[in-house]
Design an enzyme around this catalytic site. Sequence first.
Site, PDB file in Angstrom:
ATOM      1  N   ALA A 179      -0.956   2.503  -6.437  1.00  0.00           N
ATOM      2  CA  ALA A 179      -1.320   3.409  -5.353  1.00  0.00           C
ATOM      3  C   ALA A 179      -1.574   4.833  -5.838  1.00  0.00           C
ATOM      4  CB  ALA A 179      -0.226   3.406  -4.284  1.00  0.00           C
ATOM      5  N   THR A 180      -0.915   5.258  -6.904  1.00  0.00           N
ATOM      6  CA  THR A 180      -1.160   6.608  -7.422  1.00  0.00           C
ATOM      7  C   THR A 180      -2.606   6.753  -7.871  1.00  0.00           C
ATOM      8  OG1 THR A 180       1.133   7.064  -8.074  1.00  0.00           O
ATOM      9  CG2 THR A 180      -0.592   8.229  -9.279  1.00  0.00           C
ATOM     10  N   GLN A 213       3.557   1.887   1.609  1.00  0.00           N
ATOM     11  CA  GLN A 213       4.817   1.509   2.254  1.00  0.00           C
ATOM     12  C   GLN A 213       4.600   0.717   3.533  1.00  0.00           C
ATOM     13  OE1 GLN A 213       7.757   1.965   0.949  1.00  0.00           O
ATOM     14  NE2 GLN A 213       7.332   3.443  -0.675  1.00  0.00           N
ATOM     15  N   SER A 242      -0.301  -0.799  -3.106  1.00  0.00           N
ATOM     16  CA  SER A 242       0.502  -0.949  -4.314  1.00  0.00           C
ATOM     17  C   SER A 242       1.086  -2.355  -4.369  1.00  0.00           C
ATOM     18  CB  SER A 242       1.646   0.076  -4.322  1.00  0.00           C
ATOM     19  OG  SER A 242       2.530  -0.153  -5.395  1.00  0.00           O
ATOM     20  N   HIS A 300       3.768  -3.513  -6.355  1.00  0.00           N
ATOM     21  CA  HIS A 300       5.217  -3.665  -6.495  1.00  0.00           C
ATOM     22  C   HIS A 300       5.995  -3.220  -5.270  1.00  0.00           C
ATOM     23  CE1 HIS A 300       6.630   0.566  -7.462  1.00  0.00           C
ATOM     24  NE2 HIS A 300       5.322   0.707  -7.576  1.00  0.00           N
ATOM     25  N   THR A 330     -11.156  -3.453 -18.117  1.00  0.00           N
ATOM     26  CA  THR A 330     -10.887  -4.861 -17.844  1.00  0.00           C
ATOM     27  C   THR A 330      -9.771  -5.004 -16.819  1.00  0.00           C
ATOM     28  OG1 THR A 330     -11.533  -5.478 -20.091  1.00  0.00           O
ATOM     29  CG2 THR A 330     -10.185  -7.057 -18.874  1.00  0.00           C
ATOM     30  N   CYS A 389      18.088  13.886  -3.717  1.00  0.00           N
ATOM     31  CA  CYS A 389      17.206  14.927  -4.234  1.00  0.00           C
ATOM     32  C   CYS A 389      15.902  14.287  -4.662  1.00  0.00           C
ATOM     33  CB  CYS A 389      17.825  15.630  -5.428  1.00  0.00           C
ATOM     34  SG  CYS A 389      19.378  16.461  -5.041  1.00  0.00           S
TER      35      CYS A 389
END
Length: 429
Positions: A110-111, A218, A238, A240, A278, A353
């Site tokens: 996704a990034t 998400q 994404s 994973h 690829t 955090c």
Amino acid sequence: MLLWRRLAALGAAPAPRRLSAAAPRQAPGQAPDDGGGALRPLYMDVQATTPLDPRVLDSMLPYLTVCYGNPHSRTHAYGWESEAALEKARRQVADLIGADSREIIFTSGATESNNMAIKGVARFYKSRKKHIITTQTEHKCVLDSCRSLETEGFQVTYLPVKKNGLIDLKELEGAFRPDTSLVSVMTVNNEIGVKQPIHDIGEICRAHKVFFHTDAAQAIGKIPMDVNDMKIDLMSISGHKIYGPKGVGAIYVRRRPRVRLEPLQSGGGQERGLRSGTVPTPLAVGLGAACEVAQQEMEYDHKRISQLAERLVTKIMSEVPDVVMNGDREHRYPGNMSKILSLLELSGSSVACTSASLEPSYVLRAIGTDEDLAHSSIRFGIGRFTTEEEVDYTVQKCIQHVKRLREMSPLWEMVQDGIDLKSIKWTQH
């Protein structure tokens, strides 16, 4: 599982341990066993990543062993069988979101998809449009992509969110300009689990003839998504996050009305020229299988996860006073629960955090949470393989340690006596 069993019989690898409701369960209050008798920590962080579904692993194994052809090799059978598997996976991803398989481009996650959508659209239309709209609570890769574009001369509007984490649609309407090319709003927030009104945002963007991108990492496979009904032009996915493999994702790019992107990388022109390189067949096959399983299990998963989430929320809030849930209580995905265990930090324990940083979460600050309270938030993630026993054990330990920390804290006693800690002027000695 036949291929895996053959490999195991040859001594090539151990047979995998299946995850299922039929697996041996721990007694209430007991931590899980790693299969070898040793206790392992419970995993309640499925927003960060999910375990690989055994059905997904089964689908991937042939392409990790005997079916190893390059899917872009068009001159022999090895390439043809890999290409066929790749196209099947593309259809599986498309079916989950109501898209055409030709609109699915495989990426590394996704990034990369978010970078492709934001930078790709902005740079392609930069001669006429140099304005982008997003929110202050997007994933860091979206915010950093926008900041990168600002150094190239683009202008970005970062919409604030309300205290419940949702955007104000009137503020969105007021942010459009004649040179706006893209709106990017996350479907389900990764930190606090709120669901933005994606359908309404899509309608507004279509009315203004502005492309709409959503980071759905998400949300995919957890709540129903239809790119046509929601008027979504670009979507990031994404692997994973939906019980698929790490290192693979996809981007949906609408064909009609056509969305044009400037590619981020140069090379052999794979993936319709948008993403050269690829495509890793085993990972793409895993993503496709994960999407198919998610489509089959979505209704059951959602119902079961909702029950477990309610169990966790009810038990903690009935035993621990001054607990607040972050974000809207109704417009949210139930498997992501972010709570402020108020004044937990008074004993010196900060539990939430930003990754690799002591700074409080920028998402919590964006919804108006005080810095002290932002430091005392914790996110609980419940997924497909979470059990009732794990939820009960988590609740037990959470209540036990919060009470212990509060008993140690003189500040908690002051709060119990009605003293406003913000009114105290502290001095150093």
